[in-house]
Design a protein around this motif. Sequence first.
Motif, short mmCIF file in Angstrom:
data_model
loop_
_atom_site.label_atom_id
_atom_site.label_comp_id
_atom_site.label_asym_id
_atom_site.label_seq_id
_atom_site.Cartn_x
_atom_site.Cartn_y
_atom_site.Cartn_z
N ALA A 124 -12.37 -14.24 11.04
CA ALA A 124 -10.93 -14.09 11.29
C ALA A 124 -10.11 -14.86 10.26
O ALA A 124 -9.11 -14.35 9.73
CB ALA A 124 -10.61 -14.56 12.70
N PHE A 125 -10.55 -16.09 9.95
CA PHE A 125 -9.82 -16.87 8.93
C PHE A 125 -9.99 -16.26 7.54
O PHE A 125 -9.09 -16.33 6.71
CB PHE A 125 -10.29 -18.33 8.94
CG PHE A 125 -9.73 -19.13 10.08
CD1 PHE A 125 -8.36 -19.37 10.16
CD2 PHE A 125 -10.55 -19.66 11.06
CE1 PHE A 125 -7.83 -20.11 11.20
CE2 PHE A 125 -10.03 -20.40 12.11
CZ PHE A 125 -8.66 -20.63 12.19
N SER A 126 -11.16 -15.65 7.30
CA SER A 126 -11.37 -15.01 6.00
C SER A 126 -10.43 -13.81 5.82
O SER A 126 -9.88 -13.59 4.73
CB SER A 126 -12.82 -14.56 5.87
OG SER A 126 -13.69 -15.68 5.90
N LEU A 127 -10.24 -13.05 6.88
CA LEU A 127 -9.30 -11.93 6.79
C LEU A 127 -7.87 -12.43 6.61
O LEU A 127 -7.08 -11.83 5.86
CB LEU A 127 -9.41 -11.06 8.05
CG LEU A 127 -10.66 -10.20 8.17
CD1 LEU A 127 -10.73 -9.55 9.55
CD2 LEU A 127 -10.69 -9.14 7.08
N GLY A 128 -7.55 -13.54 7.27
CA GLY A 128 -6.21 -14.09 7.10
C GLY A 128 -5.99 -14.66 5.71
O GLY A 128 -4.86 -14.66 5.20
N ALA A 129 -7.07 -15.15 5.06
CA ALA A 129 -6.97 -15.73 3.71
C ALA A 129 -7.31 -14.72 2.63
O ALA A 129 -7.62 -15.10 1.50
CB ALA A 129 -7.90 -16.94 3.60
N LEU A 130 -7.27 -13.42 2.97
CA LEU A 130 -7.60 -12.40 1.98
C LEU A 130 -6.65 -12.41 0.77
O LEU A 130 -7.12 -12.22 -0.37
CB LEU A 130 -7.59 -11.01 2.64
CG LEU A 130 -8.00 -9.84 1.76
CD1 LEU A 130 -9.42 -10.04 1.24
CD2 LEU A 130 -7.88 -8.52 2.53
N PRO A 131 -5.34 -12.64 0.92
CA PRO A 131 -4.47 -12.73 -0.27
C PRO A 131 -4.90 -13.81 -1.24
O PRO A 131 -4.85 -13.63 -2.47
CB PRO A 131 -3.09 -12.99 0.32
CG PRO A 131 -3.13 -12.38 1.68
CD PRO A 131 -4.52 -12.64 2.16
N ASP A 132 -5.34 -14.97 -0.73
CA ASP A 132 -5.81 -16.03 -1.61
C ASP A 132 -7.09 -15.61 -2.34
O ASP A 132 -7.28 -15.94 -3.53
CB ASP A 132 -6.06 -17.31 -0.82
CG ASP A 132 -4.78 -17.86 -0.19
OD1 ASP A 132 -3.68 -17.57 -0.72
OD2 ASP A 132 -4.88 -18.56 0.84
N SER B 146 0.66 -9.06 -2.75
CA SER B 146 0.13 -8.30 -1.61
C SER B 146 1.10 -7.20 -1.21
O SER B 146 2.32 -7.37 -1.25
CB SER B 146 -0.11 -9.23 -0.42
OG SER B 146 1.10 -9.87 -0.04
N GLY B 147 0.55 -6.06 -0.82
CA GLY B 147 1.38 -4.95 -0.38
C GLY B 147 1.86 -5.15 1.05
O GLY B 147 1.49 -6.09 1.76
N ALA B 148 2.71 -4.20 1.48
CA ALA B 148 3.29 -4.30 2.82
C ALA B 148 2.26 -4.08 3.91
O ALA B 148 2.41 -4.56 5.05
CB ALA B 148 4.44 -3.28 2.96
N SER B 149 1.18 -3.38 3.58
CA SER B 149 0.18 -3.06 4.61
C SER B 149 -0.93 -4.10 4.70
O SER B 149 -1.76 -4.02 5.62
CB SER B 149 -0.46 -1.69 4.31
OG SER B 149 -1.11 -1.71 3.05
N VAL C 40 -4.99 -7.00 12.24
CA VAL C 40 -5.76 -6.13 13.14
C VAL C 40 -7.25 -6.39 13.01
O VAL C 40 -7.99 -6.40 14.00
CB VAL C 40 -5.42 -4.65 12.85
CG1 VAL C 40 -6.35 -3.73 13.64
CG2 VAL C 40 -3.98 -4.36 13.19
N GLY C 41 -7.72 -6.63 11.78
CA GLY C 41 -9.14 -6.93 11.59
C GLY C 41 -9.56 -8.22 12.28
O GLY C 41 -10.64 -8.28 12.89
N ALA D 287 -10.85 -2.05 2.98
CA ALA D 287 -9.62 -1.27 3.08
C ALA D 287 -8.45 -1.99 2.43
O ALA D 287 -7.61 -1.38 1.76
CB ALA D 287 -9.33 -0.96 4.55
N ALA D 288 -8.38 -3.31 2.60
CA ALA D 288 -7.30 -4.08 1.98
C ALA D 288 -7.43 -4.10 0.46
O ALA D 288 -6.42 -4.02 -0.26
CB ALA D 288 -7.30 -5.51 2.54
#
Length: 204
Positions: A108-116, A132-135, A142-143, A189-190
């Motif tokens: 969950a934290f990895s998905l939240g830190a995906l922009p980094d 980062s895009g809007a989506s 959601v992930g 997907a991101a």
Amino acid sequence: MTENPDSIPPAKEPRPRPQYGELAPEGWTWQPPQDQDRVDAPAPTVGAGAGVHPTAQPPAVPAPPFQTGQPFQTGQPHQPSSRTVPRWDRPLTIGLLTVGLLATLYGAFSLGALPDAMQLIYTQQGLGTYTSGASIGPLTSVGAIAVVFIWLAAAAVSVRLLLRRRRAFYVSLIAGAVSTVTMFAFMLAAMLNDPTLIEFLSRQ
């Protein structure tokens, strides 16, 4: 002494003189009384031999009620036998749930830190600054919620199986595989939503 010539001898009785009691008056017949409460004897069993009396069966004695924890014995009413569960199943299930919880939090934290993480890739490949895009935000949120929900469902099913004395270790293994696939699917997907990264990968 001379007999009286005018005397008439008594008529001879046509019926024989009874040995005991008196004769009933003429025209009277004896009828046995009708017993309404009379119980007829049971009919003999078909096939029973002559002169052979059936053996009397003792009255059936109800079996004592079955209590949890007592071993099942012959002659008692059928009771569902308790399932045999290995002793290692419970600690293994708890251990897998604990590891799964740590992996879920990390995912969950990895998905939240995906922009980094995307910015790190941009820096290593010299692509500039990642925007980062809007989506990306809703997609990563959601992930993260999905992987947490998978672990909660696995924990609920495992606890239920343990209470029913059934094997439950495999539930955590299945949930771990599903959670891993879900997390990587959202990450992929991101990354595919970033046109700069797609263009860079297409040139390779």
